[in-house]
Enzyme design. Sequence first.
Site, PDB file in Angstrom:
ATOM      1  N   ASP A  72       0.880  -1.164   0.000  1.00  0.00           N
ATOM      2  CA  ASP A  72       0.000   0.000   0.000  1.00  0.00           C
ATOM      3  C   ASP A  72       0.918   1.214   0.000  1.00  0.00           C
ATOM      4  O   ASP A  72       1.541   1.538   1.022  1.00  0.00           O
ATOM      5  CB  ASP A  72      -0.893  -0.018   1.240  1.00  0.00           C
ATOM      6  N   TYR A 164      -8.294  14.465  -8.125  1.00  0.00           N
ATOM      7  CA  TYR A 164      -7.309  13.669  -8.864  1.00  0.00           C
ATOM      8  C   TYR A 164      -6.295  14.581  -9.551  1.00  0.00           C
ATOM      9  O   TYR A 164      -5.086  14.370  -9.465  1.00  0.00           O
ATOM     10  CB  TYR A 164      -8.045  12.812  -9.890  1.00  0.00           C
ATOM     11  N   LYS A 168      -2.013  15.059  -9.495  1.00  0.00           N
ATOM     12  CA  LYS A 168      -1.157  14.953 -10.668  1.00  0.00           C
ATOM     13  C   LYS A 168      -0.365  16.239 -10.900  1.00  0.00           C
ATOM     14  O   LYS A 168       0.780  16.209 -11.362  1.00  0.00           O
ATOM     15  CB  LYS A 168      -1.993  14.590 -11.899  1.00  0.00           C
TER      16      LYS A 168
END
Length: 257
Positions: A72, A164, A168
């Site tokens: 993880d 998201y 990035k």
Amino acid sequence: MGTISADFTDETVVITGGSSGIGRAVALGFGDAGATVVNADRRAEPKDVDAETPTHEAIEERGGTAAFVETDVSEPSQIASVIEAAREFGGVDVMVNNAGVHRDLEFLDVTPADFDAVHGVNLRGTFFGTQLAAKDMIDRGVEGAIVNTSSTTAERPEWNHSHYAATKGGIQMLTRSAALELDDHGIRVNAVAPGPIATEIREGWADEARDAIEESDGLPSRTGIPGDLRDAYLYLASEGASYVTGETVWVDGGGSL
């Protein structure tokens, strides 16, 4: 059209999220190029509908050397365990921080739990993957390469991608910052920014993307497949890119045009 070949014989590549999608294609590419590949993922079984054999087994079937470590990446201690496992093969020469998750949510619907889950894997995982791999390279006196997975959403917003895209964009700046600070150690840090790629990072997206590929009439409208990304990662990790660091290479079929 000519081809480019890369030789990673006697080098060890750690790739996070290498069981499916882009990570699997890149891992197989490094395996075919002679590298020992350590796949760090939450599960060994691929999610791709056209793949059944776990990545490390597929590499071994093709004559390569590979291993799987359940990981993880949101937990730095587990990344450290992967780096330690790579020492059994000589240590990390190339680190590919690719693991990523996405939750399809409008900006106003993102909860703190959603935010933490996506940032924990995407940005936190990439940050400490870069840091811990660099420390291992420095300890061993290796001038290695690190390649991170960003996205075209780092600079081009899309609906339902706010949380998201923030990760990035963070990865893109992390890549530049780490490249600056690790230059004195001979460690290069770069990133690849994929456009829309047919993977299962979002449930059902792969099928939609494949339909789009079949209906498209060429670039820049075509949706990509994981194999379209492979050689960009190999190039950035290779001696051919020895004068390239701090860069993010967009591989989006011209979609940004």
